[in-house]
Write an enzyme that holds these catalytic residues in place. Structure first.
Site, PDB file in Angstrom:
ATOM      1  CG  HIS A  53      -2.420  -1.334   0.690  1.00  0.00           C
ATOM      2  ND1 HIS A  53      -2.794  -0.809   1.713  1.00  0.00           N
ATOM      3  CD2 HIS A  53      -1.984  -1.880  -0.091  1.00  0.00           C
ATOM      4  CE1 HIS A  53      -3.893  -1.869   1.489  1.00  0.00           C
ATOM      5  NE2 HIS A  53      -3.183  -2.988   0.524  1.00  0.00           N
ATOM      6  CD  GLU A  55      -2.334   3.904   3.128  1.00  0.00           C
ATOM      7  OE1 GLU A  55      -1.842   3.597   2.428  1.00  0.00           O
ATOM      8  OE2 GLU A  55      -3.076   4.250   3.395  1.00  0.00           O
ATOM      9  CB  CYS A  83      -6.524  -0.384   4.924  1.00  0.00           C
ATOM     10  SG  CYS A  83      -4.572  -0.931   5.545  1.00  0.00           S
ATOM     11  CB  CYS A  86      -2.058   1.389   6.251  1.00  0.00           C
ATOM     12  SG  CYS A  86      -1.779   0.695   5.012  1.00  0.00           S
TER      13      CYS A  86
END
Lengths: 143, 143
Positions: A53, A55, A83, A86
């Site tokens: 992801h 992040e 999410c 993260c």
């Protein structure tokens, strides 16, 4: 000049790069003293890796830049609410500020009653429409 | 022969490697068809990266091995209950089974009411004493 919108626009540019690679278009930047020290976008398909992801990459990259694992005096600007994964990473990083574009009611950390680090300021709703629009466009193109 | 204890012992060996590097001693392995396809231990200090938990590295490594991002028909054996970040990553991976050594009441995902993927079987308490002991020894050595 260095407003939240200014840096969210950069995160949105990252999301556009993800879109061009056929990735779910989410982007982020990490800022320290008004300087962008990390930028990234979702690469889960390209890297075949659910942990890729935006992040997660940005946290690792910013820590490399700083030479330390804690992102003190840093702000992360991300186009979509983080999410669970993260948010956990952001929490470990003790980052000072997290600025969120669009909310993610279903998969985001806020509705799961998860907290970031007590020192972390959270700002939501910056360029929400633009950040939300690009994701809707992506999924529309998939149908 | 290929019992949960068999693979947890391997995860514990990884935790011992972490201990030797002065890292919080947590280790894990990912198993597919009774074959270890990834092994890792906590490297947050060595890599200066809060995301370098044993599970995160193992998920990326197992996906690389499999050539796909979903860890279907895989089991992860980890000496300590995963944190919020790692539980989120495991959830995205759709891994079939997660076997946990010691519980982490404070920072583990279970007490935060987080769920893994609906298809994921969770087993706890495998070699709990050994997995807990090594962490207690580590923090005792720090005092």
């Amino acid at each position: 000049m260095f407003t939240d919108e200014y840096f969210m626009k950069m995160a949105l540019n990252e999301a556009e790069s993800a879109f061009e690679k056929d990735e779910v278009p989410i982007g982020c930047v990490v800022v320290s003293n008004n300087r962008v020290i990390a930028r990234s976008h979702n690469l889960t398909e390209t890297l075949n890796d659910v942990t890729a992801h935006a992040e997660m990459q940005a946290i690792t990259s910013a820590a490399n830049f700083l030479g330390g694992k804690y992102l003190i005096n840093c702000a992360l600007y991300v186009t979509l609410e983080p999410c669970v994964m993260c948010s956990g990473a952001l929490s470990w990083s003790q980052i000072s500020k997290v600025v969120i574009g669009a909310r993610d009611e279903q998969r985001g950390f806020i509705n799961k009653n998860l907290k970031l680090h007590p020192k972390t300021e959270i700002v939501t709703g910056i360029m929400e429409n633009e950040c939300s629009f690009i994701i809707k466009e992506f999924f529309k193109s998939k149908r």
